[in-house]
Design a protein around this motif. Structure first.
Motif, PDB file in Angstrom:
ATOM      1  N   GLY A   8      61.294 -19.739  19.014  1.00  0.00           N
ATOM      2  CA  GLY A   8      60.135 -20.506  18.577  1.00  0.00           C
ATOM      3  C   GLY A   8      58.878 -19.703  18.323  1.00  0.00           C
ATOM      4  O   GLY A   8      57.976 -20.166  17.630  1.00  0.00           O
ATOM      5  N   VAL A   9      58.788 -18.482  18.879  1.00  0.00           N
ATOM      6  CA  VAL A   9      57.593 -17.656  18.719  1.00  0.00           C
ATOM      7  C   VAL A   9      58.026 -16.215  18.436  1.00  0.00           C
ATOM      8  O   VAL A   9      58.897 -15.691  19.129  1.00  0.00           O
ATOM      9  CB  VAL A   9      56.700 -17.689  19.985  1.00  0.00           C
ATOM     10  N   VAL A  10      57.418 -15.604  17.421  1.00  0.00           N
ATOM     11  CA  VAL A  10      57.737 -14.223  17.064  1.00  0.00           C
ATOM     12  C   VAL A  10      56.438 -13.486  16.746  1.00  0.00           C
ATOM     13  O   VAL A  10      55.548 -14.034  16.089  1.00  0.00           O
ATOM     14  CB  VAL A  10      58.665 -14.152  15.829  1.00  0.00           C
ATOM     15  N   SER A  11      56.324 -12.242  17.202  1.00  0.00           N
ATOM     16  CA  SER A  11      55.171 -11.419  16.847  1.00  0.00           C
ATOM     17  C   SER A  11      55.583  -9.954  16.888  1.00  0.00           C
ATOM     18  O   SER A  11      56.571  -9.589  17.523  1.00  0.00           O
ATOM     19  CB  SER A  11      53.996 -11.656  17.810  1.00  0.00           C
ATOM     20  N   GLY A  12      54.804  -9.107  16.198  1.00  0.00           N
ATOM     21  CA  GLY A  12      55.111  -7.687  16.237  1.00  0.00           C
ATOM     22  C   GLY A  12      54.368  -6.891  15.187  1.00  0.00           C
ATOM     23  O   GLY A  12      53.795  -7.445  14.248  1.00  0.00           O
ATOM     24  N   GLY A  13      54.380  -5.593  15.371  1.00  0.00           N
ATOM     25  CA  GLY A  13      53.763  -4.691  14.417  1.00  0.00           C
ATOM     26  C   GLY A  13      52.256  -4.594  14.547  1.00  0.00           C
ATOM     27  O   GLY A  13      51.614  -5.403  15.222  1.00  0.00           O
ATOM     28  N   ARG A  14      51.699  -3.567  13.898  1.00  0.00           N
ATOM     29  CA  ARG A  14      50.243  -3.349  13.917  1.00  0.00           C
ATOM     30  C   ARG A  14      49.671  -3.305  12.502  1.00  0.00           C
ATOM     31  O   ARG A  14      48.707  -4.003  12.190  1.00  0.00           O
ATOM     32  CB  ARG A  14      49.920  -2.045  14.642  1.00  0.00           C
TER      33      ARG A  14
END
Length: 210
Positions: free
Chosen positions: A58-64
């Protein structure tokens, strides 16, 4: 009313990658986003409607920044099942899937690393004989007020999940409504009084006839 609810096992998966410039040194990096993407596909593929089990990220995040191979990424997901054994099977499978990373750098010298964290969840609330007996008592009381009672198993969890292994449990005794967790969620205000009286009837009956 509700006679059973799915249990929920919730997790957070963190992946550490190896950063590298997306143009000049791409072959030296191992993308954490790519690793998480692979894991998401594996996790969600565990869904089996015939066995009443679901796996949902349900939740995804990543990278700069867009010109860097991602050095970190994470996702949060949950597993659901009515049957405790099936939920345990799902958890073991997910633990196995997330135990090792598969993404390596182009030169083969670096790889990602994964960390799986278990979050608070809900034990399954399966249908059982004691709950069915409580449902029968509730239905008889409803009939005295000219009401008919139906029951259903729900995929959502509630506080009832935490006590269902300790005592007979009925859930969903509140007002009538539907479309939960959507902009169209609604409640029938006129059902509040009738359902409150019926819940009170059950409490009195249990106290007088334990």
């Amino acid at each position: 009313v509700v006679h059973a609810r799915k249990g929920i096992a919730r997790y957070r998966l963190r992946c550490q990658g190896v950063p590298a410039h997306a143009g000049g040194n791409h072959r030296l990096g191992a993308s954490a986003i790519r690793e998480v993407a692979r894991k998401i596909e594996q996790i969600e593929s565990l869904t089996d409607y015939a066995r009443e089990i679901t796996a949902n990220v349900g939740v995804v995040s990543g990278g700069r920044v867009v010109n860097q191979g991602a050095d970190h990424a994470e996702c949060e997901f949950e597993l659901r099942a009515f049957d405790p054994t099936r939920l345990t099977e799902l958890e073991l499978r997910v633990t196995e899937l997330c135990s090792k990373a598969t993404v390596v750098s182009g030169d083969g010298r670096a790889s990602c690393a994964c960390l799986l964290e278990r979050l608070p969840g809900f034990p399954p609330f399966p249908r059982n004989k004691a709950t069915d007996e409580l449902l029968s008592r509730y239905s008889r009381l409803a009939a005295k007020r000219g009401m008919q009672v139906g029951s259903i198993a729900r995929g959502g969890a509630s506080d009832a999940n935490h006590v269902a292994d300790l005592a007979p449990v009925l859930d969903g005794l509140g007002p009538i409504g539907d479309d939960a967790h959507t902009p169209d969620e609604w409640m029938d205000l006129e059902s509040l009084e009738a359902r409150a009286h019926l819940a009170a009837d059950l409490i009195v009956d249990l106290c007088e006839n334990p």
